[in-house]
Design a protein around this motif. Structure first.
Motif, PDB file in Angstrom:
ATOM      1  N   ASP A   8      13.704   1.387  -7.007  1.00 31.02           N
ATOM      2  CA  ASP A   8      12.743   2.237  -6.954  1.00 31.02           C
ATOM      3  C   ASP A   8      11.411   1.132  -6.174  1.00 31.02           C
ATOM      4  N   LYS A   9      10.321   1.837  -6.071  1.00 35.52           N
ATOM      5  CA  LYS A   9       8.946   0.874  -5.456  1.00 35.52           C
ATOM      6  C   LYS A   9       8.878  -0.383  -5.951  1.00 35.52           C
ATOM      7  N   GLY A  10       9.353  -0.525  -7.326  1.00 39.67           N
ATOM      8  CA  GLY A  10       9.275  -1.894  -7.832  1.00 39.67           C
ATOM      9  C   GLY A  10      10.229  -2.954  -7.510  1.00 39.67           C
ATOM     10  N   PHE A  65       8.103  18.395  -6.446  1.00 38.05           N
ATOM     11  CA  PHE A  65       9.455  17.875  -6.986  1.00 38.05           C
ATOM     12  C   PHE A  65      10.062  16.804  -6.405  1.00 38.05           C
ATOM     13  N   GLU A  66      10.605  15.899  -6.875  1.00 39.85           N
ATOM     14  CA  GLU A  66      11.164  14.699  -6.218  1.00 39.85           C
ATOM     15  C   GLU A  66      12.551  14.572  -6.625  1.00 39.85           C
ATOM     16  N   ILE A  67      13.583  14.860  -5.655  1.00 33.37           N
ATOM     17  CA  ILE A  67      15.113  14.752  -5.863  1.00 33.37           C
ATOM     18  C   ILE A  67      15.463  13.625  -5.274  1.00 33.37           C
ATOM     19  N   PHE A 115       4.950  22.371  -4.536  1.00 34.75           N
ATOM     20  CA  PHE A 115       4.442  23.582  -5.006  1.00 34.75           C
ATOM     21  C   PHE A 115       2.817  23.995  -4.944  1.00 34.75           C
ATOM     22  N   ARG A 116       2.071  22.908  -4.300  1.00 36.95           N
ATOM     23  CA  ARG A 116       0.571  22.851  -4.364  1.00 36.95           C
ATOM     24  C   ARG A 116       0.227  23.985  -3.567  1.00 36.95           C
ATOM     25  N   CYS A 117       0.926  24.769  -2.776  1.00 35.89           N
ATOM     26  CA  CYS A 117       0.386  25.980  -2.266  1.00 35.89           C
ATOM     27  C   CYS A 117       1.243  27.297  -2.715  1.00 35.89           C
ATOM     28  N   VAL A 139      14.558  14.340  -1.533  1.00 38.97           N
ATOM     29  CA  VAL A 139      13.968  15.512  -0.986  1.00 38.97           C
ATOM     30  C   VAL A 139      12.781  15.798  -1.890  1.00 38.97           C
ATOM     31  N   SER A 140      11.840  16.365  -1.154  1.00 41.26           N
ATOM     32  CA  SER A 140      10.531  16.686  -2.004  1.00 41.26           C
ATOM     33  C   SER A 140      10.265  18.229  -1.920  1.00 41.26           C
ATOM     34  N   VAL A 141      10.161  18.901  -2.931  1.00 39.10           N
ATOM     35  CA  VAL A 141       9.784  20.281  -3.119  1.00 39.10           C
ATOM     36  C   VAL A 141       8.434  20.776  -3.640  1.00 39.10           C
ATOM     37  N   VAL A 143       4.520   1.299   1.248  1.00 34.41           N
ATOM     38  CA  VAL A 143       5.567   1.733   0.442  1.00 34.41           C
ATOM     39  C   VAL A 143       5.276   3.149  -0.042  1.00 34.41           C
ATOM     40  N   SER A 144       6.315   4.055   0.440  1.00 34.70           N
ATOM     41  CA  SER A 144       5.916   5.545   0.277  1.00 34.70           C
ATOM     42  C   SER A 144       7.109   6.248  -0.294  1.00 34.70           C
ATOM     43  N   GLY A 145       6.829   7.445  -0.572  1.00 36.66           N
ATOM     44  CA  GLY A 145       8.180   8.194  -1.043  1.00 36.66           C
ATOM     45  C   GLY A 145       8.321   9.249   0.332  1.00 36.66           C
ATOM     46  N   ARG A 146       7.651   9.172   1.356  1.00 35.98           N
ATOM     47  CA  ARG A 146       8.004   9.757   2.650  1.00 35.98           C
ATOM     48  C   ARG A 146       9.148   9.159   3.357  1.00 35.98           C
ATOM     49  N   LEU A 195       0.788  -1.171  -0.152  1.00 39.11           N
ATOM     50  CA  LEU A 195      -0.254   0.061   0.002  1.00 39.11           C
ATOM     51  C   LEU A 195       0.783   1.295  -0.064  1.00 39.11           C
ATOM     52  N   ASP A 196       0.688   2.106  -1.132  1.00 43.06           N
ATOM     53  CA  ASP A 196       1.347   3.435  -0.975  1.00 43.06           C
ATOM     54  C   ASP A 196       0.597   4.089   0.223  1.00 43.06           C
ATOM     55  N   TYR A 197       1.214   5.450   0.448  1.00 44.86           N
ATOM     56  CA  TYR A 197       0.520   6.070   1.522  1.00 44.86           C
ATOM     57  C   TYR A 197      -0.370   7.396   1.039  1.00 44.86           C
ATOM     58  N   GLY A 239       6.117  14.435  -8.894  1.00 50.15           N
ATOM     59  CA  GLY A 239       4.868  13.536  -8.228  1.00 50.15           C
ATOM     60  C   GLY A 239       3.547  14.864  -8.389  1.00 50.15           C
ATOM     61  N   ARG A 240       2.786  14.402  -7.300  1.00 48.69           N
ATOM     62  CA  ARG A 240       1.615  15.327  -7.386  1.00 48.69           C
ATOM     63  C   ARG A 240       1.779  16.527  -6.615  1.00 48.69           C
ATOM     64  N   MET A 241       2.081  17.721  -7.463  1.00 49.93           N
ATOM     65  CA  MET A 241       2.333  18.966  -7.317  1.00 49.93           C
ATOM     66  C   MET A 241       3.678  19.067  -6.482  1.00 49.93           C
ATOM     67  N   ILE A 281      -5.393  13.811  -0.310  1.00 52.85           N
ATOM     68  CA  ILE A 281      -4.290  14.670  -0.517  1.00 52.85           C
ATOM     69  C   ILE A 281      -4.706  16.036   0.132  1.00 52.85           C
ATOM     70  N   VAL A 282      -3.705  16.363   0.861  1.00 50.89           N
ATOM     71  CA  VAL A 282      -3.883  17.810   1.728  1.00 50.89           C
ATOM     72  C   VAL A 282      -3.107  18.635   1.162  1.00 50.89           C
ATOM     73  N   ASP A 283      -3.457  19.983   1.485  1.00 49.29           N
ATOM     74  CA  ASP A 283      -2.553  21.090   1.343  1.00 49.29           C
ATOM     75  C   ASP A 283      -0.981  21.028   1.991  1.00 49.29           C
ATOM     76  N   VAL A 312      10.053  22.540   1.569  1.00 44.81           N
ATOM     77  CA  VAL A 312      11.046  21.580   1.199  1.00 44.81           C
ATOM     78  C   VAL A 312      10.858  20.479   2.285  1.00 44.81           C
ATOM     79  N   GLU A 313      10.733  19.276   1.972  1.00 41.72           N
ATOM     80  CA  GLU A 313      10.440  18.042   2.772  1.00 41.72           C
ATOM     81  C   GLU A 313      11.822  17.046   2.783  1.00 41.72           C
ATOM     82  N   ASN A 314      12.441  16.808   3.875  1.00 44.02           N
ATOM     83  CA  ASN A 314      13.603  15.823   3.829  1.00 44.02           C
ATOM     84  C   ASN A 314      13.009  14.612   4.217  1.00 44.02           C
ATOM     85  N   ASN A 315      13.211  13.652   3.095  1.00 48.69           N
ATOM     86  CA  ASN A 315      12.481  12.525   3.162  1.00 48.69           C
ATOM     87  C   ASN A 315      13.678  11.584   3.390  1.00 48.69           C
ATOM     88  N   LYS A 316      14.785  11.746   3.728  1.00 42.91           N
ATOM     89  CA  LYS A 316      15.974  11.154   4.275  1.00 42.91           C
ATOM     90  C   LYS A 316      16.863  10.602   3.178  1.00 42.91           C
TER      91      LYS A 316
HETATM   92  O1  LIG Z   1       4.543   7.587  -2.067  1.00 43.93           O
HETATM   93  P1  LIG Z   1       3.490   8.383  -1.334  1.00 43.93           P
HETATM   94  O2  LIG Z   1       3.286   7.818  -0.040  1.00 43.93           O
HETATM   95  O3  LIG Z   1       2.251   8.548  -2.103  1.00 43.93           O
HETATM   96  O4  LIG Z   1       4.329   9.793  -1.154  1.00 43.93           O
HETATM   97  C1  LIG Z   1       4.584  10.854  -2.147  1.00 43.93           C
HETATM   98  C2  LIG Z   1       4.625  12.191  -1.607  1.00 43.93           C
HETATM   99  O5  LIG Z   1       3.415  12.264  -0.929  1.00 43.93           O
HETATM  100  C3  LIG Z   1       3.364  13.490   0.023  1.00 43.93           C
HETATM  101  O6  LIG Z   1       2.859  14.556  -0.939  1.00 43.93           O
HETATM  102  C4  LIG Z   1       1.724  14.354  -1.738  1.00 43.93           C
HETATM  103  O7  LIG Z   1       0.839  14.437  -0.391  1.00 43.93           O
HETATM  104  C5  LIG Z   1       0.812  15.619   0.095  1.00 43.93           C
HETATM  105  C6  LIG Z   1      -0.132  15.602   1.315  1.00 43.93           C
HETATM  106  O8  LIG Z   1      -1.491  15.256   1.017  1.00 43.93           O
HETATM  107  C7  LIG Z   1       0.389  16.767  -0.731  1.00 43.93           C
HETATM  108  O9  LIG Z   1       0.377  18.079  -0.075  1.00 43.93           O
HETATM  109  C8  LIG Z   1       1.495  16.926  -1.808  1.00 43.93           C
HETATM  110  O10 LIG Z   1       0.969  17.968  -2.768  1.00 43.93           O
HETATM  111  C9  LIG Z   1       1.747  15.524  -2.457  1.00 43.93           C
HETATM  112  O11 LIG Z   1       2.684  15.578  -3.532  1.00 43.93           O
HETATM  113  C10 LIG Z   1       4.595  13.730   0.578  1.00 43.93           C
HETATM  114  O12 LIG Z   1       4.665  14.886   1.185  1.00 43.93           O
HETATM  115  C11 LIG Z   1       6.061  13.642  -0.207  1.00 43.93           C
HETATM  116  O13 LIG Z   1       7.257  13.905   0.519  1.00 43.93           O
HETATM  117  C12 LIG Z   1       5.976  12.370  -0.856  1.00 43.93           C
HETATM  118  O14 LIG Z   1       6.911  12.033  -1.656  1.00 43.93           O
END
Ligand SMILES: O=P(O)(O)OC[C@H]1O[C@H](O[C@H]2O[C@H](CO)[C@@H](O)[C@H](O)[C@H]2O)[C@H](O)[C@@H](O)[C@@H]1O
Length: 370
Positions: free
Chosen positions: A282-284, A273-275, A239-241, A235-237, A153-156, A115-117, A269-271, A124-126, A228-232
């Motif tokens: 990868d997830k596969g 940038f993933e570095i 732009f949703r907001c 890094v996620s940047v 299995v997550s990008g987080r 399961l992805d998260y 990814g969804r709004m 999905i929230v801001d 900017v989010e540190n995912n260990k």
């Molecule tokens: O693999 P996932 O578990 O789906 O993680 C992918 C990214 O998810 C998060 O960002 C996404 O969800 C946020 C909260 O709903 C949303 O604000 C954002 O626009 C989405 O891209 C997470 O914050 C990222 O670090 C993950 O890479």
């Protein structure tokens, strides 16, 4: 390995050449159409459409001028989207409506759940820090894990996703699969070998990722809403907001940062940038690694079920197709090229699917085996 256990809907699903979303390009323009175009653009970016869209579409949206004819075109395009969606649903039917077909494929096989998260278990929230999972979803995942080995299995970052999910009996693969850990709590699926698993194929990148994270925090300060989010191990940047006028500037900042780091790559990814490190992981790969850790390396009696909503989940769907084994389910309200066979519209449907699976398993255990 036999190819008999691959599960596809009754209608053959053509293998897409890439993962570009299917919404019409260019988006509709103009007056009443502005809202429609905006919706399309948002949908495309939400689906994780490629970086060129950031530069191309933003510019095309700005350049649009309202005219009557263009408004009509916008509305026509909106109708086309409905047709597109219906056709897409034939190729990727709902996993709920095809539930019987899915469970029939699991006959004699052990289901392993992946399961992805974000966007799958949580809406999905801001604010990425507020992407909480509901208690009812948590209960559903806990029940699933009682019956089947289950991995998130997550990008987080792994710790962060654990904070959200809070279930110690699960496997966790954080940082897009680059940080894998077995369950902290025993369950009847945990073989000693799998339980102790810890795999971090990108550990050498830790200092580099830290540097990029710190630098991007500084460089993006001028862009209101950027996060900017540190995912260990990545890094996620976000732009949703961010005001759309600044999307290109933000993209340029991220691209400029990466010029100094040839060993890192940029995906979207969804709004966000993933570095990520350029390593072939990868997830596969994480899915394959976990199946192996669970003792299902070359088995035909296993049915991996992977549910995810993002482009990064496509790597896992592709692996299932390549193995000719398992079920890929894409969570999406919009048509989108995908290697998944089935679809679910949103986390609420994911929960319904999980609960049905639990109920089906419970009943099939209770059923006499003659
Ligand atoms: O693999 P996932 O578990 O789906 O993680 C992918 C990214 O998810 C998060 O960002 C996404 O969800 C946020 C909260 O709903 C949303 O604000 C954002 O626009 C989405 O891209 C997470 O914050 C990222 O670090 C993950 O890479």
């Amino acid at each position: 390995m036999t190819k008999q256990s691959v599960v596809v809907p009754e209608v053959a699903v053509p293998m897409p050449p890439n993962s570009a979303p299917l919404l019409p390009y260019p988006p509709p323009r103009a007056a009443p159409g502005v809202a429609v175009r905006k919706k399309y653009l948002q949908a495309q970016l939400d689906l994780g459409a490629g970086l060129p869209l950031i530069n191309g579409w933003v510019e095309s949206m700005r350049a649009s001028s309202p005219t009557h004819a263009k408004a009509a075109a916008a509305l026509a395009a909106a109708g086309a989207v409905d047709d597109e969606r219906a056709a897409w649903m034939v190729r990727h039917p709902s996993a709920l409506s095809k539930f019987e077909q899915i469970v029939a494929a699991s006959k004699g096989k052990k289901i392993v759940m992946f399961l992805d998260y974000d966007g799958t278990l949580s809406p999905i929230v801001d604010d990425p820090d507020s992407a909480f999972m509901s208690d009812t979803m948590r209960r559903a995942v806990r029940s699933v894990a009682k019956h089947f080995p289950t991995a998130i299995v997550s990008g987080r970052c792994r710790d962060k996703v654990f904070e959200f999910v809070k279930l110690a009996e699960l496997y966790y693969a954080g940082s897009h699969g680059m940080d894998i850990k077995g369950p902290a709590k025993a369950s009847r699926h945990n073989k000693a070998k799998a339980k102790g698993v810890l795999f971090q194929p990108a550990s050498e990148f830790l200092p580099m990722i830290e540097q990029v994270h710190d630098s991007l925090i500084e460089r993006t300060k001028c862009i209101p809403g950027a996060k900017v989010e540190n995912n260990k191990f990545c890094v996620s940047v976000h732009f949703r907001c961010v005001d759309e006028k600044s999307w290109s500037t933000l993209a340029d900042i991220v691209k400029a940062e990466l010029k100094d780091y040839p060993k890192l790559k940029l995906t979207q990814g969804r709004m966000v940038f993933e570095i990520r490190p350029t390593i072939k992981w990868d997830k596969g790969k994480a899915l394959e690694f976990l199946l192996e850790s669970l003792g299902f390396a070359d088995c035909t009696n296993v049915l991996p079920v992977y549910i995810g909503d993002d482009r990064t989940d496509e790597d896992a769907f592709k692996v299932l197709r390549k193995r000719g084994q398992g079920i890929g389910i894409l969570v999406s309200k919009y048509p989108k090229d995908t290697n998944a066979s089935y679809s679910l519209q949103e986390p609420a449907e994911v929960m319904e699917f999980l609960l049905r699976l639990v109920e089906w398993e419970r009943l099939s255990r209770a059923r006499p085996k003659w």
